[in-house]
Motif scaffolding. Structure first.
Motif, PDB file in Angstrom:
ATOM      1  N   GLU A   1       0.775  -1.198  -0.060  1.00  0.00           N
ATOM      2  CA  GLU A   1       0.210  -0.172   0.088  1.00  0.00           C
ATOM      3  C   GLU A   1       0.721   1.284   0.059  1.00  0.00           C
TER       4      GLU A   1
ATOM      5  N   HIS B   1       0.672   4.030  -3.116  1.00  0.00           N
ATOM      6  CA  HIS B   1       0.374   5.363  -2.840  1.00  0.00           C
ATOM      7  C   HIS B   1       1.687   6.501  -3.397  1.00  0.00           C
TER       8      HIS B   1
ATOM      9  N   SER C   1       1.334   6.367  -7.082  1.00  0.00           N
ATOM     10  CA  SER C   1       0.396   7.283  -7.700  1.00  0.00           C
ATOM     11  C   SER C   1       0.741   8.894  -7.362  1.00  0.00           C
TER      12      SER C   1
ATOM     13  N   ALA D   1       1.303  12.077  -1.670  1.00  0.00           N
ATOM     14  CA  ALA D   1       0.853  10.614  -0.951  1.00  0.00           C
ATOM     15  C   ALA D   1      -0.273  10.697   0.194  1.00  0.00           C
TER      16      ALA D   1
ATOM     17  N   ARG E   1      -3.385  10.536  -1.015  1.00  0.00           N
ATOM     18  CA  ARG E   1      -4.096   9.208  -1.411  1.00  0.00           C
ATOM     19  C   ARG E   1      -4.402   8.361  -0.356  1.00  0.00           C
ATOM     20  N   ALA E   2      -3.339   8.333   0.627  1.00  0.00           N
ATOM     21  CA  ALA E   2      -3.561   7.709   1.952  1.00  0.00           C
ATOM     22  C   ALA E   2      -4.915   7.858   2.530  1.00  0.00           C
TER      23      ALA E   2
ATOM     24  N   VAL F   1      -1.710   5.033   6.121  1.00  0.00           N
ATOM     25  CA  VAL F   1      -1.808   3.655   5.555  1.00  0.00           C
ATOM     26  C   VAL F   1      -1.709   2.629   6.634  1.00  0.00           C
TER      27      VAL F   1
END
Length: 277
Positions: A4, A8, A11, A112, A115-116, A153
Protein backbone atom coordinates in the motif's frame (compact mmCIF):
# COMPACT_ATOMS: atom_id res chain seq x y z
CA UNK A 1 7.30 -0.65 3.53
CA UNK A 2 4.34 -2.62 2.22
CA UNK A 3 2.40 -2.78 -1.05
CA UNK A 4 0.00 0.00 0.00
CA UNK A 5 2.90 2.37 0.70
CA UNK A 6 4.33 1.56 -2.72
CA UNK A 7 0.97 2.05 -4.43
CA UNK A 8 0.39 5.47 -2.88
CA UNK A 9 3.95 6.63 -3.60
CA UNK A 10 3.65 5.47 -7.23
CA UNK A 11 0.38 7.36 -7.62
CA UNK A 12 1.77 10.46 -5.91
CA UNK A 13 4.78 10.56 -8.22
CA UNK A 14 2.56 10.05 -11.26
CA UNK A 15 0.38 12.97 -10.13
CA UNK A 16 3.41 15.21 -9.57
CA UNK A 17 5.33 14.32 -12.73
CA UNK A 18 2.42 14.20 -15.16
CA UNK A 19 2.92 13.15 -18.77
CA UNK A 20 6.45 12.21 -19.78
CA UNK A 21 8.48 13.62 -22.67
CA UNK A 22 11.57 12.17 -24.32
CA UNK A 23 14.72 13.07 -22.41
CA UNK A 24 12.89 14.38 -19.35
CA UNK A 25 14.69 13.83 -16.03
CA UNK A 26 13.26 13.95 -12.52
CA UNK A 27 14.75 12.89 -9.23
CA UNK A 28 14.15 12.68 -5.52
CA UNK A 29 16.76 12.41 -2.79
CA UNK A 30 14.68 12.66 0.37
CA UNK A 31 14.25 8.98 1.28
CA UNK A 32 16.55 7.02 3.59
CA UNK A 33 18.57 4.08 2.28
CA UNK A 34 16.13 1.44 3.52
CA UNK A 35 13.20 2.99 1.68
CA UNK A 36 15.25 3.47 -1.50
CA UNK A 37 16.08 -0.25 -1.46
CA UNK A 38 12.48 -1.23 -0.68
CA UNK A 39 11.19 0.64 -3.74
CA UNK A 40 13.97 -0.70 -5.97
CA UNK A 41 13.10 -4.24 -4.89
CA UNK A 42 9.35 -3.77 -5.32
CA UNK A 43 8.62 -4.94 -8.87
CA UNK A 44 5.12 -3.46 -8.62
CA UNK A 45 6.53 0.04 -7.99
CA UNK A 46 6.43 2.06 -11.19
CA UNK A 47 5.45 5.48 -12.49
CA UNK A 48 3.52 5.40 -15.75
CA UNK A 49 5.57 6.73 -18.64
CA UNK A 50 8.79 7.02 -16.64
CA UNK A 51 11.77 4.66 -16.45
CA UNK A 52 12.96 4.24 -12.87
CA UNK A 53 16.38 3.58 -11.31
CA UNK A 54 17.74 3.86 -7.79
CA UNK A 55 21.12 5.63 -7.76
CA UNK A 56 23.35 3.93 -5.21
CA UNK A 57 26.95 2.74 -4.85
CA UNK A 58 26.73 -0.55 -6.83
CA UNK A 59 24.75 -1.53 -9.93
CA UNK A 60 22.09 -4.21 -9.57
CA UNK A 61 18.39 -4.88 -10.03
CA UNK A 62 16.88 -1.46 -10.86
CA UNK A 63 20.03 0.10 -9.39
CA UNK A 64 22.72 2.14 -11.10
CA UNK A 65 25.74 4.19 -10.02
CA UNK A 66 26.12 7.96 -10.28
CA UNK A 67 28.26 7.62 -13.44
CA UNK A 68 25.59 5.49 -15.09
CA UNK A 69 22.90 8.01 -14.13
CA UNK A 70 24.88 10.81 -15.77
CA UNK A 71 25.27 8.73 -18.94
CA UNK A 72 21.52 8.08 -19.05
CA UNK A 73 20.79 11.79 -18.72
CA UNK A 74 23.19 12.65 -21.52
CA UNK A 75 21.61 10.04 -23.81
CA UNK A 76 18.30 11.96 -23.61
CA UNK A 77 16.32 8.79 -24.21
CA UNK A 78 13.26 7.74 -22.18
CA UNK A 79 11.90 9.99 -19.47
CA UNK A 80 13.70 8.86 -16.33
CA UNK A 81 13.05 9.14 -12.62
CA UNK A 82 16.15 8.77 -10.44
CA UNK A 83 15.64 7.75 -6.83
CA UNK A 84 18.93 8.99 -5.39
CA UNK A 85 20.42 7.79 -2.12
CA UNK A 86 22.84 10.63 -1.25
CA UNK A 87 24.67 8.47 1.32
CA UNK A 88 25.63 5.87 -1.28
CA UNK A 89 25.50 7.65 -4.63
CA UNK A 90 28.44 9.91 -3.87
CA UNK A 91 29.43 12.96 -5.92
CA UNK A 92 29.13 13.64 -9.64
CA UNK A 93 25.40 14.24 -9.88
CA UNK A 94 25.46 18.03 -10.24
CA UNK A 95 24.31 17.82 -13.86
CA UNK A 96 21.22 15.88 -12.84
CA UNK A 97 20.56 18.20 -9.91
CA UNK A 98 20.72 21.26 -12.18
CA UNK A 99 18.89 19.84 -15.22
CA UNK A 100 16.28 17.59 -13.63
CA UNK A 101 13.09 18.31 -11.73
CA UNK A 102 13.41 17.57 -8.01
CA UNK A 103 10.46 16.13 -6.12
CA UNK A 104 11.08 17.26 -2.55
CA UNK A 105 9.95 15.54 0.63
CA UNK A 106 7.16 18.00 1.36
CA UNK A 107 5.36 17.72 -1.97
CA UNK A 108 5.92 13.95 -2.21
CA UNK A 109 4.30 13.19 1.14
CA UNK A 110 1.57 15.83 0.87
CA UNK A 111 0.43 14.14 -2.32
CA UNK A 112 0.93 10.60 -0.98
CA UNK A 113 -1.03 11.51 2.17
CA UNK A 114 -3.94 12.73 0.07
CA UNK A 115 -4.00 9.33 -1.59
CA UNK A 116 -3.69 7.50 1.75
CA UNK A 117 -6.63 9.44 3.26
CA UNK A 118 -9.10 8.46 0.55
CA UNK A 119 -9.90 4.98 1.94
CA UNK A 120 -10.43 6.28 5.49
CA UNK A 121 -14.08 7.27 4.99
CA UNK A 122 -15.09 9.34 7.97
CA UNK A 123 -11.97 8.58 10.02
CA UNK A 124 -9.85 11.48 8.74
CA UNK A 125 -10.76 13.78 11.65
CA UNK A 126 -9.78 11.11 14.19
CA UNK A 127 -6.51 10.47 12.35
CA UNK A 128 -5.68 14.16 12.32
CA UNK A 129 -6.44 14.44 16.03
CA UNK A 130 -4.08 11.54 16.74
CA UNK A 131 -1.30 13.19 14.72
CA UNK A 132 -1.75 16.49 16.56
CA UNK A 133 -1.69 14.75 19.94
CA UNK A 134 1.33 12.65 19.05
CA UNK A 135 3.29 15.80 18.25
CA UNK A 136 3.01 16.79 21.93
CA UNK A 137 4.40 13.53 23.30
CA UNK A 138 7.67 13.86 25.18
CA UNK A 139 6.81 17.52 25.82
CA UNK A 140 7.36 18.51 22.19
CA UNK A 141 8.37 16.61 19.07
CA UNK A 142 7.87 16.82 15.35
CA UNK A 143 6.66 13.82 13.41
CA UNK A 144 8.49 13.09 10.18
CA UNK A 145 6.53 13.11 6.91
CA UNK A 146 7.13 9.36 6.67
CA UNK A 147 5.62 8.76 10.12
CA UNK A 148 2.41 10.55 9.17
CA UNK A 149 2.19 8.69 5.86
CA UNK A 150 2.93 5.32 7.47
CA UNK A 151 0.25 6.00 10.09
CA UNK A 152 -2.42 6.84 7.50
CA UNK A 153 -1.64 3.68 5.55
CA UNK A 154 -1.84 1.66 8.78
CA UNK A 155 -5.22 3.20 9.74
CA UNK A 156 -6.74 1.86 6.52
CA UNK A 157 -5.15 -1.57 7.02
CA UNK A 158 -5.60 -2.23 10.75
CA UNK A 159 -7.75 0.55 12.24
CA UNK A 160 -6.70 3.62 14.16
CA UNK A 161 -6.78 1.97 17.59
CA UNK A 162 -3.73 -0.10 16.70
CA UNK A 163 -2.25 2.22 14.07
CA UNK A 164 -1.67 5.01 16.63
CA UNK A 165 1.33 3.04 17.86
CA UNK A 166 3.10 4.13 14.64
CA UNK A 167 3.01 7.61 16.19
CA UNK A 168 4.22 6.49 19.62
CA UNK A 169 0.76 6.46 21.22
CA UNK A 170 -0.50 3.58 23.39
CA UNK A 171 -2.96 1.19 21.65
CA UNK A 172 -6.61 1.23 22.67
CA UNK A 173 -9.00 -1.74 22.64
CA UNK A 174 -12.55 -1.19 21.44
CA UNK A 175 -14.67 -0.61 18.37
CA UNK A 176 -15.41 2.48 16.34
CA UNK A 177 -13.78 5.89 16.39
CA UNK A 178 -11.65 6.84 19.38
CA UNK A 179 -13.06 9.46 21.69
CA UNK A 180 -11.05 12.51 22.70
CA UNK A 181 -10.85 11.09 26.23
CA UNK A 182 -9.44 7.77 24.98
CA UNK A 183 -6.86 9.56 22.87
CA UNK A 184 -5.82 11.74 25.79
CA UNK A 185 -5.47 8.72 28.06
CA UNK A 186 -3.42 6.90 25.41
CA UNK A 187 -1.06 9.88 25.21
CA UNK A 188 -0.80 10.14 28.98
CA UNK A 189 0.18 6.46 29.34
CA UNK A 190 2.67 6.71 26.46
CA UNK A 191 4.21 9.84 27.98
CA UNK A 192 4.75 8.06 31.31
CA UNK A 193 5.95 4.70 30.01
CA UNK A 194 7.57 5.39 26.63
CA UNK A 195 8.65 9.05 26.84
CA UNK A 196 9.78 9.40 30.48
CA UNK A 197 11.03 12.87 31.35
CA UNK A 198 12.15 12.18 34.94
CA UNK A 199 14.39 9.85 36.89
CA UNK A 200 11.64 7.68 38.37
CA UNK A 201 12.02 3.93 38.00
CA UNK A 202 9.71 1.91 35.78
CA UNK A 203 7.99 0.51 38.87
CA UNK A 204 7.36 4.02 40.20
CA UNK A 205 5.95 5.15 36.87
CA UNK A 206 3.63 2.14 36.76
CA UNK A 207 2.39 2.86 40.28
CA UNK A 208 1.67 6.44 39.20
CA UNK A 209 -0.77 5.08 36.62
CA UNK A 210 -2.94 3.73 39.48
CA UNK A 211 -3.77 0.64 37.44
CA UNK A 212 -6.99 -1.06 38.49
CA UNK A 213 -5.62 -4.49 37.53
CA UNK A 214 -4.55 -7.61 39.37
CA UNK A 215 -1.03 -7.41 40.87
CA UNK A 216 0.15 -10.25 38.62
CA UNK A 217 -0.98 -8.30 35.53
CA UNK A 218 0.98 -5.25 36.66
CA UNK A 219 4.04 -7.41 37.34
CA UNK A 220 3.74 -8.97 33.88
CA UNK A 221 3.54 -5.52 32.31
CA UNK A 222 6.68 -4.42 34.16
CA UNK A 223 8.57 -7.52 33.01
CA UNK A 224 7.39 -6.89 29.45
CA UNK A 225 8.48 -3.25 29.43
CA UNK A 226 11.94 -3.65 30.96
CA UNK A 227 13.63 -5.01 27.79
CA UNK A 228 12.10 -2.10 25.82
CA UNK A 229 14.01 0.51 27.82
CA UNK A 230 16.35 2.44 25.56
CA UNK A 231 14.41 1.69 22.38
CA UNK A 232 12.89 4.46 20.32
CA UNK A 233 9.41 5.13 21.76
CA UNK A 234 7.72 4.47 18.41
CA UNK A 235 9.48 1.10 18.11
CA UNK A 236 8.47 0.18 21.65
CA UNK A 237 4.85 1.19 20.96
CA UNK A 238 4.64 -1.05 17.89
CA UNK A 239 5.85 -3.96 20.05
CA UNK A 240 3.10 -3.19 22.57
CA UNK A 241 0.64 -3.37 19.66
CA UNK A 242 1.41 -7.09 19.31
CA UNK A 243 0.33 -7.71 22.92
CA UNK A 244 -3.38 -6.86 23.20
CA UNK A 245 -3.41 -7.89 26.87
CA UNK A 246 -1.48 -4.64 27.54
CA UNK A 247 -3.70 -2.33 25.49
CA UNK A 248 -5.86 0.26 27.20
CA UNK A 249 -9.12 -1.50 27.99
CA UNK A 250 -7.50 -4.59 29.47
CA UNK A 251 -5.22 -2.13 31.26
CA UNK A 252 -7.28 0.18 33.44
CA UNK A 253 -5.48 3.32 34.60
CA UNK A 254 -7.57 5.12 37.20
CA UNK A 255 -5.84 8.48 36.86
CA UNK A 256 -7.19 11.03 34.40
CA UNK A 257 -5.42 11.46 31.06
CA UNK A 258 -6.09 15.17 31.24
CA UNK A 259 -3.91 16.40 34.06
CA UNK A 260 -6.00 19.50 34.52
CA UNK A 261 -9.47 19.33 33.05
CA UNK A 262 -10.99 22.51 34.32
CA UNK A 263 -10.18 25.51 36.46
CA UNK A 264 -13.16 27.11 38.13
CA UNK A 265 -12.55 30.70 39.13
CA UNK A 266 -14.58 31.86 42.10
CA UNK A 267 -14.52 35.31 43.58
CA UNK A 268 -12.90 35.37 47.02
CA UNK A 269 -15.27 38.17 48.10
CA UNK A 270 -18.94 37.85 48.99
CA UNK A 271 -21.50 40.05 47.31
CA UNK A 272 -21.52 42.26 50.44
CA UNK A 273 -17.73 42.84 50.07
CA UNK A 274 -16.92 40.42 52.90
CA UNK A 275 -14.51 37.51 52.51
CA UNK A 276 -15.64 33.96 51.63
CA UNK A 277 -15.40 31.52 54.53
Amino acid sequence: MGPEHQKHLSSALADLLGDSTTGAVAFLRCLPSGQVDALADADDFSVTGWAFSAVVDKPGHRRITADQAVEQREDKADATLFLIDPLRAGAGLDGIYSAGREIDEGELFRTANERARKPLRGRVATARAAIRRAERLGRRRKLTPWQEFDFLVAVAAEGERRAITRLGLWPIAGEGAMSAEELELSAAVADRLLFPQDSRTLGERLRALQLDNLPETISALERFLRPLAGRKPEDAATIVADHPEFWLGPLKPSFSGAVLREVILTSWRKSNSGLQA
